[in-house]
Enzyme design. Structure first.
Site, PDB file in Angstrom:
ATOM      1  N   ARG A  17       0.804  -1.226   0.000  1.00 14.14           N
ATOM      2  CA  ARG A  17       0.000   0.000   0.000  1.00 14.14           C
ATOM      3  C   ARG A  17       0.839   1.279   0.000  1.00 14.14           C
ATOM      4  NH1 ARG A  17      -4.008  -0.347   4.715  1.00 14.14           N
ATOM      5  NH2 ARG A  17      -2.862  -2.188   5.393  1.00 14.14           N
ATOM      6  N   GLN A  75      14.723 -13.457   3.979  1.00 16.89           N
ATOM      7  CA  GLN A  75      13.582 -14.380   3.988  1.00 16.89           C
ATOM      8  C   GLN A  75      13.000 -14.403   2.578  1.00 16.89           C
ATOM      9  OE1 GLN A  75       9.967 -13.033   5.727  1.00 16.89           O
ATOM     10  NE2 GLN A  75       9.123 -15.077   6.023  1.00 16.89           N
ATOM     11  N   GLY A 103       9.660  -3.814  11.744  1.00 15.79           N
ATOM     12  CA  GLY A 103      10.325  -2.704  11.064  1.00 15.79           C
ATOM     13  C   GLY A 103       9.400  -1.555  10.745  1.00 15.79           C
ATOM     14  N   ALA A 379      28.989  45.811   0.771  1.00 13.77           N
ATOM     15  CA  ALA A 379      28.049  45.112  -0.110  1.00 13.77           C
ATOM     16  C   ALA A 379      28.747  44.705  -1.399  1.00 13.77           C
ATOM     17  CB  ALA A 379      26.867  46.019  -0.417  1.00 13.77           C
TER      18      ALA A 379
HETATM   19  C1  UD1 Z   1       0.483  -9.175  12.438  1.00 18.98           C
HETATM   20  C2  UD1 Z   1      -0.020 -10.171  13.493  1.00 18.98           C
HETATM   21  C3  UD1 Z   1      -1.322  -9.629  14.132  1.00 18.98           C
HETATM   22  C4  UD1 Z   1      -1.052  -8.255  14.719  1.00 18.98           C
HETATM   23  C5  UD1 Z   1      -0.483  -7.327  13.657  1.00 18.98           C
HETATM   24  C6  UD1 Z   1      -0.064  -6.035  14.312  1.00 18.98           C
HETATM   25  C7  UD1 Z   1       0.605 -12.372  12.664  1.00 18.98           C
HETATM   26  C8  UD1 Z   1       0.173 -13.603  11.995  1.00 18.98           C
HETATM   27  N1  UD1 Z   1      -0.298 -11.445  12.842  1.00 18.98           N
HETATM   28  O1  UD1 Z   1      -0.504  -9.153  11.408  1.00 18.98           O
HETATM   29  O2  UD1 Z   1      -1.765 -10.511  15.150  1.00 18.98           O
HETATM   30  O3  UD1 Z   1      -2.292  -7.724  15.226  1.00 18.98           O
HETATM   31  O4  UD1 Z   1       0.692  -7.905  13.050  1.00 18.98           O
HETATM   32  O5  UD1 Z   1       0.303  -5.104  13.321  1.00 18.98           O
HETATM   33  O6  UD1 Z   1       1.792 -12.254  13.019  1.00 18.98           O
HETATM   34  N2  UD1 Z   1       6.796  -9.958   7.781  1.00 18.98           N
HETATM   35  C9  UD1 Z   1       7.930 -10.612   7.397  1.00 18.98           C
HETATM   36  N3  UD1 Z   1       7.827 -11.751   6.687  1.00 18.98           N
HETATM   37  C10 UD1 Z   1       6.637 -12.291   6.352  1.00 18.98           C
HETATM   38  C11 UD1 Z   1       5.465 -11.628   6.743  1.00 18.98           C
HETATM   39  C12 UD1 Z   1       5.569 -10.460   7.476  1.00 18.98           C
HETATM   40  O7  UD1 Z   1       9.050 -10.162   7.677  1.00 18.98           O
HETATM   41  O8  UD1 Z   1       6.622 -13.337   5.704  1.00 18.98           O
HETATM   42  C13 UD1 Z   1       6.908  -8.725   8.556  1.00 18.98           C
HETATM   43  C14 UD1 Z   1       6.347  -7.524   7.835  1.00 18.98           C
HETATM   44  O9  UD1 Z   1       7.348  -6.851   7.093  1.00 18.98           O
HETATM   45  C15 UD1 Z   1       5.851  -6.651   8.970  1.00 18.98           C
HETATM   46  C16 UD1 Z   1       5.490  -7.649  10.052  1.00 18.98           C
HETATM   47  O10 UD1 Z   1       6.164  -8.852   9.738  1.00 18.98           O
HETATM   48  O11 UD1 Z   1       6.847  -5.800   9.465  1.00 18.98           O
HETATM   49  C17 UD1 Z   1       3.997  -7.889  10.178  1.00 18.98           C
HETATM   50  O12 UD1 Z   1       3.525  -8.437   8.978  1.00 18.98           O
HETATM   51  P1  UD1 Z   1       2.079  -8.134   8.452  1.00 18.98           P
HETATM   52  O13 UD1 Z   1       1.842  -8.884   7.205  1.00 18.98           O
HETATM   53  O14 UD1 Z   1       1.859  -6.680   8.416  1.00 18.98           O
HETATM   54  O15 UD1 Z   1       1.187  -8.797   9.624  1.00 18.98           O
HETATM   55  P2  UD1 Z   1      -0.306  -8.495   9.929  1.00 18.98           P
HETATM   56  O16 UD1 Z   1      -1.158  -9.247   9.014  1.00 18.98           O
HETATM   57  O17 UD1 Z   1      -0.530  -7.040  10.026  1.00 18.98           O
END
Ligand code: UD1
Ligand code: CA
Length: 455
Positions: A17, A75, A103, A379
């Site tokens: 987004r 990753q 992050g 000046a």
């Molecule tokens: C996650 C939590 C949710 C919490 C929310 C808070 C899980 C399953 N859910 O959801 O309970 O309320 O954060 O904001 O953990 N990331 C990786 N690798 C991946 C996926 C994500 O490094 O494969 C990192 C993303 O860059 C990010 C963070 O993990 O910084 C959270 O990932 P995101 O996909 O935003 O999780 P949410 O669905 O928001």
């Protein structure tokens, strides 16, 4: 003694987004990439080791933080938050406490994290928050006695769970060895077919491990960035907090909503800052100094009682006590103004010291120069410091008077108390105490008639 702490920062996500070629965690907040703020929080905790899990955007993330001391783990592909942490395990020790940060959650404060970490000594510790609108977050499910049972993601929640308002911030801490064992047991049996880190809560609870929860001191600490709109809103939050801190320390702000600090601004009491100023890098301002409207000041020091008037631009400069700068002045790196020196409109100064009580009040360029005390620079004065290949120095000794529209062709020296007549092009040293002038003598021609069409 506390067990060693290691921090893992999850930062592999795409940030769809943001609609950007730049990885989300490299977008800037208060002049620093989002990830830089999180690394700063980890450093404040004294973490023995910090690991950043990255993915989207490739090497841009590790190379932006090459000197940070953090370890970077790729990753690829990204199979969820649980998978991300699992990928980090080889870079982590098996002893001590592991703290997981995000992050894109940059405002988290060290005190809040200390509470999370201390909760982990008895088992698993999760930072939660109660929200009026919990949409999108994982919900914290408790039993009748209030013990945490599990965290359920929005997309896996039924209506009863979806109505719960206590949510998972994502930040958690646990003993490293136990965490590794739980991570090994995660499955992708959920709505998104991902390895959910949040499933470790149910695994811990099922083993009878205590799940400790704590809350952030301030609700904004756990705000995440998913869009540019959220980033802009967070920028306002940070700037508001900075403005409040400054005012508490005795600084007057003409309008706390019109101040931007993109770095650190240290102000003594009774500093006054007018609207629209931007401070970058490290800026120090001494007691009673005044900064006029719309100044941009980077990596500079302004001493007691000095005035920097409207629309001035300072970078790598030092302004002595009671000095006056601007309006519309430009001080570049190495500009050092002595006590009560004056620099006026459209004066540019670079790598030049201007001694106590000296003045350059209008339209001048002073570069690579040493200017003594009580010198008046007229000046239109220019130091011709560059011959196309090399820079040369100009020295102007105390009490000299430089007439308007003078060019000082460096290297050149103006002796103590010397006067340069207006319009001088100085190519040789000017002796002290004398008038030096280099212009054709003025001449008037009697009887001369201007040409005319009708003689
Ligand atoms: C996650 C939590 C949710 C919490 C929310 C808070 C899980 C399953 N859910 O959801 O309970 O309320 O954060 O904001 O953990 N990331 C990786 N690798 C991946 C996926 C994500 O490094 O494969 C990192 C993303 O860059 C990010 C963070 O993990 O910084 C959270 O990932 P995101 O996909 O935003 O999780 P949410 O669905 O928001
Ligand atoms: Ca998120």
């Amino acid at each position: 003694m506390n067990p060693p702490l290691q921090v893992v920062i999850l930062a592999a996500g795409k940030g769809t987004r943001m609609n950007s070629a730049l990885p989300k965690v490299l977008h800037e907040l208060a002049g620093q990439p989002l990830l830089g703020h999180v690394l700063g929080a980890a450093a404040a905790l004294g973490a023995a080791r910090t690991v950043v899990v990255y993915g989207h955007g490739g090497e841009a993330v590790p190379s932006a933080f090459a000197g940070s001391g953090a370890h970077f783990v790729l990753q690829e592909p990204q199979l969820g938050t649980g998978h991300a942490l699992r990928e980090a395990l080889p870079a982590l020790a098996h002893e001590g406490i592991t703290l997981v940060l995000y992050g894109d959650v940059p405002l988290i404060q060290p005190d809040t994290l200390r509470a999370v970490v201390s909760g982990a000594s008895a088992g698993l510790s999760v930072l939660t928050v109660k929200l009026d609108d919990p949409t999108g977050y994982g919900r914290v499910v408790r039993d009748a006695a209030g013990r945490v049972l599990r965290i359920v993601e929005q997309r896996d929640a039924d209506a009863r769970v979806a109505a719960l308002r206590e949510v998972n911030t994502g930040i958690l801490a646990a003993p490293a060895g136990r965490l590794a064992a739980w991570l090994a047991r995660l499955t992708t049996d959920n709505a998104q077919s991902e390895y959910y880190l949040t499933d470790v809560i149910a695994l811990a609870a099922a083993e009878g491990v205590a799940v400790h929860t704590s809350q952030p001191a301030q609700p904004w600490e756990v705000m995440g960035v998913n869009s540019r709109e959220q980033l802009a809103a967070m920028e306002r939050t940070v700037q508001r907090e900075t403005a409040l801190r400054l005012m508490t320390a005795g600084v007057s702000l003409a309008d706390p909503q019109r101040l931007d600090v993109r770095g650190t601004l240290d102000c003594a009491p009774d500093v006054h800052i007018d609207v629209g100023c931007i401070f970058e890098g490290r800026v120090q301002v001494g007691p009673g100094a005044r900064i006029g409207p719309y100044c941009v000041i980077r990596d500079s020091r302004i001493e007691a009682g000095a005035l920097v008037a409207a629309f001035s631009h300072l970078e790598g400069a030092q302004v002595g006590s009671s000095a006056r700068v601007g309006p519309y002045a430009r001080l570049r790196p190495g500009a050092v103004l002595g006590q009560a020196a004056h620099v006026g409109n459209f004066v540019e100064i670079k790598a030049t010291s201007l001694g106590e009580g000296s003045k350059a009040n209008h339209l001048a360029y002073l570069g690579d120069a040493h200017i003594g005390r009580n010198v008046n620079v007229g000046a239109g004065t220019i130091t011709c410091n560059y011959d196309g290949a090399h820079k040369h120095r100009t020295v102007i000794e105390d009490d000299a008077f430089i007439g308007s529209d003078t060019q000082l062709v460096a290297p050149v020296r103006v002796g103590r108390g010397a006067t340069l007549g207006a319009g001088t092009t100085l190519t040789k040293d000017a002796p002290e105490g004398q008038l030096t002038v280099s212009r054709a003598r003025q001449l008037s021609v009697p009887g001369w008639k201007r040409p005319s069409k009708n003689p």
